[in-house]
Design a protein around this motif. Structure first.
Motif, PDB file in Angstrom:
ATOM      1  N   GLY A  39      51.772  41.174  41.038  1.00 26.35           N
ATOM      2  CA  GLY A  39      52.582  40.045  41.476  1.00 26.35           C
ATOM      3  C   GLY A  39      53.446  39.556  40.325  1.00 26.35           C
ATOM      4  O   GLY A  39      53.640  40.255  39.338  1.00 26.35           O
ATOM      5  N   SER A  47      49.631  37.831  38.089  1.00 26.33           N
ATOM      6  CA  SER A  47      48.760  37.871  39.257  1.00 26.33           C
ATOM      7  C   SER A  47      48.740  39.283  39.827  1.00 26.33           C
ATOM      8  O   SER A  47      49.709  40.032  39.710  1.00 26.33           O
ATOM      9  CB  SER A  47      49.207  36.868  40.320  1.00 26.33           C
ATOM     10  N   SER A  49      47.179  41.535  43.361  1.00 27.66           N
ATOM     11  CA  SER A  49      46.546  41.545  44.681  1.00 27.66           C
ATOM     12  C   SER A  49      45.847  42.888  44.858  1.00 27.66           C
ATOM     13  O   SER A  49      46.456  43.942  44.657  1.00 27.66           O
ATOM     14  CB  SER A  49      47.596  41.350  45.782  1.00 27.66           C
ATOM     15  N   GLU A  60      41.494  40.987  51.071  1.00 29.39           N
ATOM     16  CA  GLU A  60      42.317  40.886  49.867  1.00 29.39           C
ATOM     17  C   GLU A  60      41.583  40.084  48.810  1.00 29.39           C
ATOM     18  O   GLU A  60      40.920  39.092  49.096  1.00 29.39           O
ATOM     19  CB  GLU A  60      43.643  40.191  50.182  1.00 29.39           C
ATOM     20  N   ARG A  62      42.514  38.308  45.128  1.00 26.86           N
ATOM     21  CA  ARG A  62      43.613  37.957  44.228  1.00 26.86           C
ATOM     22  C   ARG A  62      43.046  37.633  42.855  1.00 26.86           C
ATOM     23  O   ARG A  62      42.125  36.835  42.734  1.00 26.86           O
ATOM     24  CB  ARG A  62      44.393  36.776  44.758  1.00 26.86           C
ATOM     25  N   GLN A  64      43.959  36.429  38.892  1.00 30.16           N
ATOM     26  CA  GLN A  64      44.892  35.826  37.943  1.00 30.16           C
ATOM     27  C   GLN A  64      44.500  36.397  36.588  1.00 30.16           C
ATOM     28  O   GLN A  64      43.328  36.310  36.197  1.00 30.16           O
ATOM     29  CB  GLN A  64      44.751  34.304  37.953  1.00 30.16           C
ATOM     30  N   ARG A  78      40.199  34.908  43.515  1.00 28.76           N
ATOM     31  CA  ARG A  78      40.271  34.261  44.830  1.00 28.76           C
ATOM     32  C   ARG A  78      40.095  35.314  45.911  1.00 28.76           C
ATOM     33  O   ARG A  78      40.660  36.393  45.822  1.00 28.76           O
ATOM     34  CB  ARG A  78      41.632  33.585  45.037  1.00 28.76           C
TER      35      ARG A  78
END
Length: 79
Positions: A39, A47, A49, A60, A62, A64, A78
């Protein structure tokens, strides 16, 4: 050991103090990574995914990431 090598110190400490809960009956089903998509990146933060396949369903995750002297480390999870 692996957690300290791949996560920033704050996340590693938080997960050690309060680890993710496991299912009461048996082991958690294994997931297969389908793809990873980068990302936006802002300075030392990026970021990512991650698409997972678990028990025939996709989900999914996520991440960071934070750039440290030792390379990219997971700063937040997440999903």
């Amino acid at each position: 050991l692996v957690l300290r090598q791949t996560a920033v110190p704050g996340l590693a400490k938080a997960l050690a103090q309060r680890p993710p809960r496991q299912p009461a009956a048996g082991e958690a089903p294994r997931a297969r990574v389908l793809n990873v998509v980068a990302g936006p990146r802002y300075g030392r933060t990026a970021s990512v995914s991650v698409a997972l396949l678990r028990l025939g369903a996709t989900s999914e995750l996520r991440l960071q990431l934070q750039r440290t002297g030792a390379g990219w480390r997971v700063d937040d999870v997440r999903g």
